[in-house]
Design a protein around this motif. Structure first.
Motif, PDB file in Angstrom:
ATOM      1  N   GLU A  89      29.963  72.653  32.671  1.00 47.61           N
ATOM      2  CA  GLU A  89      29.871  72.685  34.126  1.00 47.61           C
ATOM      3  C   GLU A  89      30.486  73.938  34.744  1.00 47.61           C
ATOM      4  O   GLU A  89      31.503  74.448  34.272  1.00 47.61           O
ATOM      5  N   ALA A  90      29.853  74.388  35.832  1.00 47.39           N
ATOM      6  CA  ALA A  90      30.358  75.518  36.617  1.00 47.39           C
ATOM      7  C   ALA A  90      31.755  75.209  37.137  1.00 47.39           C
ATOM      8  O   ALA A  90      32.087  74.062  37.434  1.00 47.39           O
ATOM      9  N   GLY A  91      32.570  76.257  37.229  1.00 49.00           N
ATOM     10  CA  GLY A  91      33.900  76.125  37.808  1.00 49.00           C
ATOM     11  C   GLY A  91      34.943  75.562  36.863  1.00 49.00           C
ATOM     12  O   GLY A  91      36.038  75.220  37.295  1.00 49.00           O
ATOM     13  N   THR A  92      34.609  75.451  35.576  1.00 49.96           N
ATOM     14  CA  THR A  92      35.584  74.932  34.619  1.00 49.96           C
ATOM     15  C   THR A  92      36.003  76.022  33.644  1.00 49.96           C
ATOM     16  O   THR A  92      35.315  77.022  33.466  1.00 49.96           O
ATOM     17  N   VAL A  93      37.158  75.812  33.048  1.00 51.17           N
ATOM     18  CA  VAL A  93      37.690  76.709  32.025  1.00 51.17           C
ATOM     19  C   VAL A  93      38.007  75.846  30.816  1.00 51.17           C
ATOM     20  O   VAL A  93      38.655  74.802  30.942  1.00 51.17           O
TER      21      VAL A  93
ATOM     22  N   ALA B 254      27.774  79.667  15.874  1.00 51.43           N
ATOM     23  CA  ALA B 254      26.936  80.642  16.567  1.00 51.43           C
ATOM     24  C   ALA B 254      26.440  79.978  17.844  1.00 51.43           C
ATOM     25  O   ALA B 254      26.022  78.815  17.833  1.00 51.43           O
ATOM     26  N   VAL B 255      26.510  80.714  18.962  1.00 51.87           N
ATOM     27  CA  VAL B 255      26.120  80.191  20.270  1.00 51.87           C
ATOM     28  C   VAL B 255      25.101  81.120  20.894  1.00 51.87           C
ATOM     29  O   VAL B 255      25.303  82.339  20.937  1.00 51.87           O
ATOM     30  N   TRP B 256      24.014  80.551  21.407  1.00 42.69           N
ATOM     31  CA  TRP B 256      23.025  81.311  22.169  1.00 42.69           C
ATOM     32  C   TRP B 256      22.975  80.713  23.563  1.00 42.69           C
ATOM     33  O   TRP B 256      22.677  79.525  23.734  1.00 42.69           O
ATOM     34  N   LEU B 257      23.320  81.518  24.575  1.00 45.47           N
ATOM     35  CA  LEU B 257      23.364  81.068  25.959  1.00 45.47           C
ATOM     36  C   LEU B 257      21.969  81.149  26.575  1.00 45.47           C
ATOM     37  O   LEU B 257      21.372  82.229  26.631  1.00 45.47           O
TER      38      LEU B 257
ATOM     39  N   GLY C 203      29.336  83.400  32.575  1.00 44.14           N
ATOM     40  CA  GLY C 203      30.769  83.194  32.457  1.00 44.14           C
ATOM     41  C   GLY C 203      31.416  84.315  31.677  1.00 44.14           C
ATOM     42  O   GLY C 203      30.787  85.323  31.362  1.00 44.14           O
ATOM     43  N   THR C 204      32.689  84.104  31.367  1.00 47.75           N
ATOM     44  CA  THR C 204      33.468  85.082  30.619  1.00 47.75           C
ATOM     45  C   THR C 204      34.056  84.408  29.384  1.00 47.75           C
ATOM     46  O   THR C 204      34.626  83.325  29.476  1.00 47.75           O
ATOM     47  N   LEU C 205      33.927  85.081  28.248  1.00 53.66           N
ATOM     48  CA  LEU C 205      34.495  84.634  26.984  1.00 53.66           C
ATOM     49  C   LEU C 205      35.684  85.525  26.674  1.00 53.66           C
ATOM     50  O   LEU C 205      35.575  86.750  26.723  1.00 53.66           O
TER      51      LEU C 205
ATOM     52  N   ARG D 282      31.206  80.372  35.345  1.00 56.19           N
ATOM     53  CA  ARG D 282      30.918  80.630  36.760  1.00 56.19           C
ATOM     54  C   ARG D 282      29.729  79.817  37.252  1.00 56.19           C
ATOM     55  O   ARG D 282      29.746  79.305  38.358  1.00 56.19           O
ATOM     56  N   SER D 283      28.670  79.758  36.464  1.00 56.89           N
ATOM     57  CA  SER D 283      27.527  78.914  36.800  1.00 56.89           C
ATOM     58  C   SER D 283      27.201  78.086  35.564  1.00 56.89           C
ATOM     59  O   SER D 283      27.386  78.546  34.435  1.00 56.89           O
TER      60      SER D 283
END
Length: 133
Positions: A43-47, A58-61, A66-68, A98-99
């Motif tokens: 969800e947006a707005g979470t850390v 392995a992650v594919w967005l 956001g920021t890693l 962020r989103s």
């Protein structure tokens, strides 16, 4: 041959959720293919702080931004749709969303079910907070 849709996983034991995230476990260790494959939404707005001590991931967005941050060396990476990142050194990392993000994740060794984490890095989530709070 394994053929599944995320729709048929919704609401089953393969549909795992926590604070600010949801993971549909499309392929698990019990499927016998040597890896697990998940569709995860954060969800947006979470850390979130993660530490996959026992897995390579392995992650594919597909959607979201956001920021890693690598918590071991402080390096930061901006993530946008189409970004891929690989955690092959069991890095402790923070994801600031962020989103709303939708991503496809591959784990080796495979996840076997609804694992519950601990602070020593056992799958999947160490901590979650809200951005700015």
């Amino acid at each position: 041959m394994i053929v599944r849709t995320t729709a048929e996983i919704t609401g089953t034991e393969r549909d795992v959720a926590g604070e600010g995230w949801r993971s549909k476990r499309i392929v698990l260790g019990g499927d016998g293919v040597g890896f697990s494959f998940h569709e995860t939404t954060i969800e947006a707005g979470t850390v979130h702080e993660f530490h996959y001590r026992h897995h390579v991931e392995a992650v594919w967005l597909i959607e979201g931004e956001g920021t890693l941050t690598d918590l071991d060396n402080g390096a930061t990476y901006e993530l946008v749709p189409g970004s891929m990142y690989l955690l092959d050194g069991h890095e402790r990392h923070r994801l600031e969303v962020r989103s709303t993000m939708r991503m496809m994740c591959v784990f080796n060794p495979p996840v076997t079910g609804q694992e519950v984490h601990d602070s020593d890095g056992v799958y999947p989530l160490v901590a979650a907070t809200t951005i700015g709070g």
